[in-house]
Design a protein around this motif. Structure first.
Motif, short mmCIF file in Angstrom:
data_model
loop_
_atom_site.label_atom_id
_atom_site.label_comp_id
_atom_site.label_asym_id
_atom_site.label_seq_id
_atom_site.Cartn_x
_atom_site.Cartn_y
_atom_site.Cartn_z
N ARG A 25 8.54 2.16 -0.61
CA ARG A 25 7.83 1.93 0.61
C ARG A 25 8.86 1.04 1.56
O ARG A 25 9.47 0.11 1.06
CB ARG A 25 6.53 1.49 0.79
CG ARG A 25 5.51 2.23 -0.03
CD ARG A 25 4.11 1.89 0.41
NE ARG A 25 3.85 0.36 -0.01
CZ ARG A 25 3.10 -0.42 0.70
NH1 ARG A 25 2.71 -0.16 1.74
NH2 ARG A 25 3.09 -1.73 0.28
N VAL A 73 8.21 -1.58 3.12
CA VAL A 73 7.22 -2.27 3.32
C VAL A 73 7.86 -3.83 3.60
O VAL A 73 8.96 -4.08 2.73
CB VAL A 73 6.14 -2.50 2.53
CG1 VAL A 73 6.66 -2.65 1.15
CG2 VAL A 73 5.28 -3.61 2.91
N PHE A 99 3.84 -3.51 -5.02
CA PHE A 99 3.87 -3.10 -3.82
C PHE A 99 4.81 -1.56 -3.36
O PHE A 99 4.83 -1.24 -2.31
CB PHE A 99 4.40 -4.03 -2.71
CG PHE A 99 3.44 -5.17 -2.43
CD1 PHE A 99 2.59 -5.25 -1.31
CD2 PHE A 99 3.53 -6.39 -3.45
CE1 PHE A 99 1.76 -6.38 -1.21
CE2 PHE A 99 2.83 -7.30 -3.18
CZ PHE A 99 1.77 -7.47 -2.00
N ALA A 151 8.03 -1.57 -3.06
CA ALA A 151 8.70 -1.92 -1.99
C ALA A 151 10.18 -1.49 -2.49
O ALA A 151 10.52 -1.36 -3.64
CB ALA A 151 8.78 -3.38 -1.92
N PHE A 209 -2.26 1.01 -0.41
CA PHE A 209 -1.78 -0.28 -0.33
C PHE A 209 -2.70 -1.29 0.62
O PHE A 209 -2.05 -2.28 0.71
CB PHE A 209 -0.27 0.13 -0.18
CG PHE A 209 0.55 0.59 -1.28
CD1 PHE A 209 0.77 -0.19 -2.30
CD2 PHE A 209 0.84 1.77 -1.11
CE1 PHE A 209 1.67 0.39 -3.31
CE2 PHE A 209 1.42 2.45 -2.10
CZ PHE A 209 1.82 1.61 -3.31
N GLU A 210 -3.58 -0.75 1.24
CA GLU A 210 -4.10 -1.65 2.36
C GLU A 210 -4.67 -3.11 1.86
O GLU A 210 -4.32 -4.10 2.59
CB GLU A 210 -5.29 -0.96 3.06
CG GLU A 210 -4.97 0.30 3.82
CD GLU A 210 -4.86 1.70 2.94
OE1 GLU A 210 -5.01 1.33 1.45
OE2 GLU A 210 -4.83 2.67 3.52
N ASP A 265 -1.40 -5.18 1.23
CA ASP A 265 -0.61 -5.36 2.26
C ASP A 265 -1.21 -6.58 3.14
O ASP A 265 -0.61 -7.26 3.84
CB ASP A 265 -0.47 -4.24 3.22
CG ASP A 265 0.63 -3.18 2.72
OD1 ASP A 265 1.20 -3.38 1.64
OD2 ASP A 265 0.91 -2.27 3.07
N ARG A 266 -2.57 -6.69 2.91
CA ARG A 266 -3.32 -7.61 3.69
C ARG A 266 -2.90 -9.07 2.98
O ARG A 266 -3.25 -10.15 3.54
CB ARG A 266 -4.94 -7.24 3.61
CG ARG A 266 -5.28 -6.39 4.44
CD ARG A 266 -7.10 -6.31 4.66
NE ARG A 266 -7.57 -6.31 3.51
CZ ARG A 266 -8.08 -4.95 3.28
NH1 ARG A 266 -7.77 -4.00 3.87
NH2 ARG A 266 -8.66 -4.76 1.96
N LEU A 320 0.07 -10.11 2.27
CA LEU A 320 1.39 -10.40 2.78
C LEU A 320 1.41 -11.27 4.03
O LEU A 320 0.61 -10.96 4.89
CB LEU A 320 2.21 -9.00 3.10
CG LEU A 320 2.74 -8.04 1.91
CD1 LEU A 320 3.22 -6.87 2.41
CD2 LEU A 320 3.63 -8.71 0.99
#
Length: 328
Positions: A11, A13, A38, A40, A249-250, A253-254, A256
């Motif tokens: 992703r 991200v 992640f 990533a 991934f919510e 991601d919170r 981060l």
């Protein structure tokens, strides 16, 4: 026909994971773990932390990897425990004892000596360190049984204080220092100067640049967030032994911090939508407002709450040097 570039896996991200690294995990392993969790495309850390040390390991994902140098150059704070009476080959608990003493330092002797360890000092890194000697890491040479000469180099220690004395043979310190400082060397040199020898038995990093302990996220918290996003497997898939993948991934991601969190020491230039568009195209923009500086060597520009570019301010205009196109 022009060849197409390879599509990056993962992703796009971007952001910072301020990992509370547990003892026993290497920095490279921690980066790989975060990149996997992640999903990533890119990941990297802002300053190695020894496997025997715990605490703050800032890990950059995606576009945040472009801001790693700003964190690397920041000050770092360590809380470490020194055991008096023995010096080891590694200056911590991993190596065998090389020198021993029955002497134990008094609080007064320690306080008097600490003044010589504040400010810019000359320090020899440990034999077991990542310093390169003729292209090879010092710890690789040391593990091979070689004794290497490592040159002293200047480092800056902004603060070095005693925070606890659990017993006569143990002292807990806190040090705020600049790039390249080795806490294990501080323990080794203090012990030599006091004539009692010493080595680090516990080490924790509690601050890097503008990141503080409030920003820390544990591995357990990250794994729990990953569990919230696991795909649901059918009975057939479960019976076949298939492993569920993270597909939402919510929750992760919170945890981060934004890419711009690494730039807290720089001047911020807020941009309008039109200005952000010009900067993203690599063009300078004129800054308005009486408080806007005319010159600034390093600044960062934001638009609609995300990082747009890092650059400089010259004659009242922001000039982008590095543009951020992903999610900031």
């Amino acid at each position: 026909m022009a060849r197409r570039g390879k599509t990056p896996k993962g992703r796009p991200v971007s952001g910072w994971v301020i990992l509370d690294k547990p003892v026993g995990m290497g920095s490279t392993d921690a980066v790989a773990k975060m990149k996997w969790l992640f999903f990533a495309q890119k990941a990297g850390h802002a300053g190695t932390l020894d496997p025997l040390a715990s605490g703050m390991l800032p890990i950059a994902l995606g576009d945040a990897t472009k801001t790693v140098p700003f964190v690397m150059d920041g000050t770092k704070t360590y809380r470490f425990t020194v055991r008096w009476g023995a010096e080891t080959t590694t200056d911590d608990t991993e190596g065998p004892v090389t020198n021993a003493s029955d002497l134990r330092p008094t609080r007064e002797a320690l306080e008097a000596l600490l003044t010589r360890y504040r400010g810019e000092i000359s320090q020899v890194p440990p034999q077991f360190s990542a310093i390169k000697i003729e292209g090879e890491r010092a710890y690789d040479l040391a593990r091979a049984g070689e004794t290497v000469e490592i040159a002293a180099r200047p480092v800056t220690i902004h603060r070095l204080d005693i925070v606890a004395e659990p017993d006569a043979a143990t002292t807990v310190f806190e040090a705020e220092c600049g790039k390249g400082t080795y806490v294990r060397s501080i323990a080794r040199d203090l012990g030599r100067d006091l004539g009692c020898f010493g080595h680090v038995v516990d080490l924790r990093r509690v601050q890097v640049g503008g990141f503080t302990e409030d920003d820390l996220v544990t591995l357990d918290e990250l794994m729990d967030a990953a569990d919230e996003g696991l795909e649901e497997l059918s009975e057939e898939q479960q019976a076949s032994g298939a492993r569920a993948r993270v597909v939402r991934f919510e929750a992760l991601d919170r945890l981060l911090l934004g890419t711009e969190a690494a730039l807290s020491d720089l001047y911020e230039v807020p941009l309008s939508e039109d200005q952000a568009g010009r900067v993203l195209s690599g063009n300078p923009v004129l800054l308005r407002g009486r408080d806007a500086p005319a010159f600034c060597e390093e600044a960062y520009a934001t638009g609609h709450g995300r990082l747009v570019a890092i650059g400089s301010i010259e004659q009242g205009s922001f000039h982008p040097k590095r543009v951020f196109g992903g999610r900031g």
